[in-house]
Design an enzyme around this catalytic site. Sequence first.
Site, PDB file in Angstrom:
ATOM      1  N   ARG A   1       0.824  -1.233   0.000  1.00  0.00           N
ATOM      2  CA  ARG A   1       0.000   0.000   0.000  1.00  0.00           C
ATOM      3  C   ARG A   1       0.849   1.270   0.000  1.00  0.00           C
ATOM      4  NH1 ARG A   1      -2.156   1.877   4.461  1.00  0.00           N
ATOM      5  NH2 ARG A   1      -2.704  -0.139   5.328  1.00  0.00           N
TER       6      ARG A   1
ATOM      7  N   TYR B   1     -11.002  21.613 -14.937  1.00  0.00           N
ATOM      8  CA  TYR B   1     -11.587  20.278 -15.077  1.00  0.00           C
ATOM      9  C   TYR B   1     -12.782  20.144 -14.121  1.00  0.00           C
ATOM     10  CZ  TYR B   1     -12.343  15.347 -14.499  1.00  0.00           C
ATOM     11  OH  TYR B   1     -12.936  14.131 -14.402  1.00  0.00           O
TER      12      TYR B   1
ATOM     13  N   ASP C   1      -2.093  21.787 -12.475  1.00  0.00           N
ATOM     14  CA  ASP C   1      -2.572  20.658 -13.285  1.00  0.00           C
ATOM     15  C   ASP C   1      -2.072  20.899 -14.707  1.00  0.00           C
ATOM     16  OD1 ASP C   1      -3.946  18.866 -14.876  1.00  0.00           O
ATOM     17  OD2 ASP C   1      -5.821  19.014 -13.765  1.00  0.00           O
TER      18      ASP C   1
ATOM     19  N   LYS D   1      -4.406  10.475 -19.306  1.00  0.00           N
ATOM     20  CA  LYS D   1      -4.469  11.183 -20.601  1.00  0.00           C
ATOM     21  C   LYS D   1      -3.179  10.952 -21.394  1.00  0.00           C
ATOM     22  CE  LYS D   1      -8.171  12.746 -18.528  1.00  0.00           C
ATOM     23  NZ  LYS D   1      -9.367  11.968 -18.516  1.00  0.00           N
TER      24      LYS D   1
HETATM   25  N1  PLP Z   1      -7.283  17.075 -14.704  1.00  0.00           N
HETATM   26  C1  PLP Z   1      -7.694  17.167 -15.971  1.00  0.00           C
HETATM   27  C2  PLP Z   1      -7.238  18.342 -16.784  1.00  0.00           C
HETATM   28  C3  PLP Z   1      -8.524  16.201 -16.542  1.00  0.00           C
HETATM   29  O1  PLP Z   1      -8.934  16.316 -17.817  1.00  0.00           O
HETATM   30  C4  PLP Z   1      -8.938  15.091 -15.740  1.00  0.00           C
HETATM   31  C5  PLP Z   1      -9.829  14.047 -16.278  1.00  0.00           C
HETATM   32  O2  PLP Z   1     -10.503  14.230 -17.264  1.00  0.00           O
HETATM   33  C6  PLP Z   1      -8.497  15.034 -14.418  1.00  0.00           C
HETATM   34  C7  PLP Z   1      -7.675  16.033 -13.924  1.00  0.00           C
HETATM   35  C8  PLP Z   1      -8.911  13.887 -13.524  1.00  0.00           C
HETATM   36  O3  PLP Z   1      -8.178  12.749 -13.892  1.00  0.00           O
HETATM   37  P1  PLP Z   1      -8.707  11.233 -13.697  1.00  0.00           P
HETATM   38  O4  PLP Z   1      -9.888  11.059 -14.596  1.00  0.00           O
HETATM   39  O5  PLP Z   1      -7.497  10.434 -14.064  1.00  0.00           O
HETATM   40  O6  PLP Z   1      -9.074  11.099 -12.257  1.00  0.00           O
END
Ligand code: PLP
Length: 384
Positions: A54, A106, A179, A204
């Site tokens: 873990r 997001y 991000d 992604k």
């Molecule tokens: N940040 C961005 C820019 C995203 O497009 C996404 C998902 O679409 C996330 C964070 C969240 O990622 P996850 O779907 O891997 O949890």
Amino acid sequence: MTDRPSPPKTRTLAAQALGAIEPETKGVVLPLHVASTFIRDPDNQYRSGYSYGRPDNATVRHTEAVIAALEDAPEALLFGSGMAAATSVVLALPAGAHILAPAVMYWSLRNWFVTAAPRFGYRVDLVDMTDLGAVRAALRPGETKLIWIETPANPLWGITDIAGVAEIAHKAGAKLAVDSTVATPLFCRPLALGADVVMHSATKYLNGHSDVIAGALATARADEFWTAIKTVRAQHGAILGPFEAWLLMRGLRTLDARVRTQTESAMALARRLADHPSVAAVLYPGLPAFPGHAIAARQMSGFGAMMSIRLKSGERAAIDAAARVEIWKRATSLGGVESLIEHRASVEGPNSPCPPDLLRLSVGLEDPDDLYADLDRALRAANA
Ligand code: PLP
């Protein structure tokens, strides 16, 4: 004078997964470590560095090392999703901390900031992160502990000046987390611009094949805050599974080739769509008329493969066009080798800042002429 070779560039490190060779067979691909528990030494130590699955795992560590190299970071951590990575940053903050997050970002993470973070005792204000004056005005010195930004930001692709926000955050004693999912480490290095932590939905571009859900963080410093994030990951059991980490490693090795080609196609499509009779606006940081273009050109070495289009005929035409494409796949997510199209307002619901006439496009690795022809046909039919 010695003729020393220069150190390998990150593209070389990624292609070779840091040059790691499996010691027993000399295989050029490392094996998958799946053990959940490990033998303790007779003198009660764990000299291998592993005790339980873990908190840590060897396959996860190897993939983390490649991501750290890509971000030029001392350390990286992998999580079971991008959301797990992002929320672990927040949960490492002291109780009661004030946080600034983007008004446009997001959607699910914005929703978590607004609805769930307060239940953990955090106070969150949403700010227009493309406006440094607005960020300064929203800051509460001594109380604001984190500024979270996303650049380019879903689904309008607004650009935030990373160095500008880093300066504002640090003067107030706050951390800056970025991000950088859409920019990828290929085109932007937030840590070099002053960010404390960079985050990716590794689901992604880092993985790139729409077959893994994963999240990544990389840090500027292995400091107390980073240790607190590691503790959150271990306590909450948020680590990525070893098989997913192994698959992610395979995806990372081709990151440069994939994202560079996808970006070339995105630029070509953005230019053509800007002249399309059905399109009111193309939102793409690579177009000189895009409001954040100058900052993007300064802080990114490429503009990425995400864009949105707004249709002159409104919401119904947008939904209809998305229903008519054949090569583009009508699905959520982004960053895979297959191109995706999505009517974002349908996903985000009534409180979304996303206009209803918008279609989000994730440009994949298909031939850009095929992608344009498919979309052109769908747009014309939708307007008919
Ligand atoms: N940040 C961005 C820019 C995203 O497009 C996404 C998902 O679409 C996330 C964070 C969240 O990622 P996850 O779907 O891997 O949890």
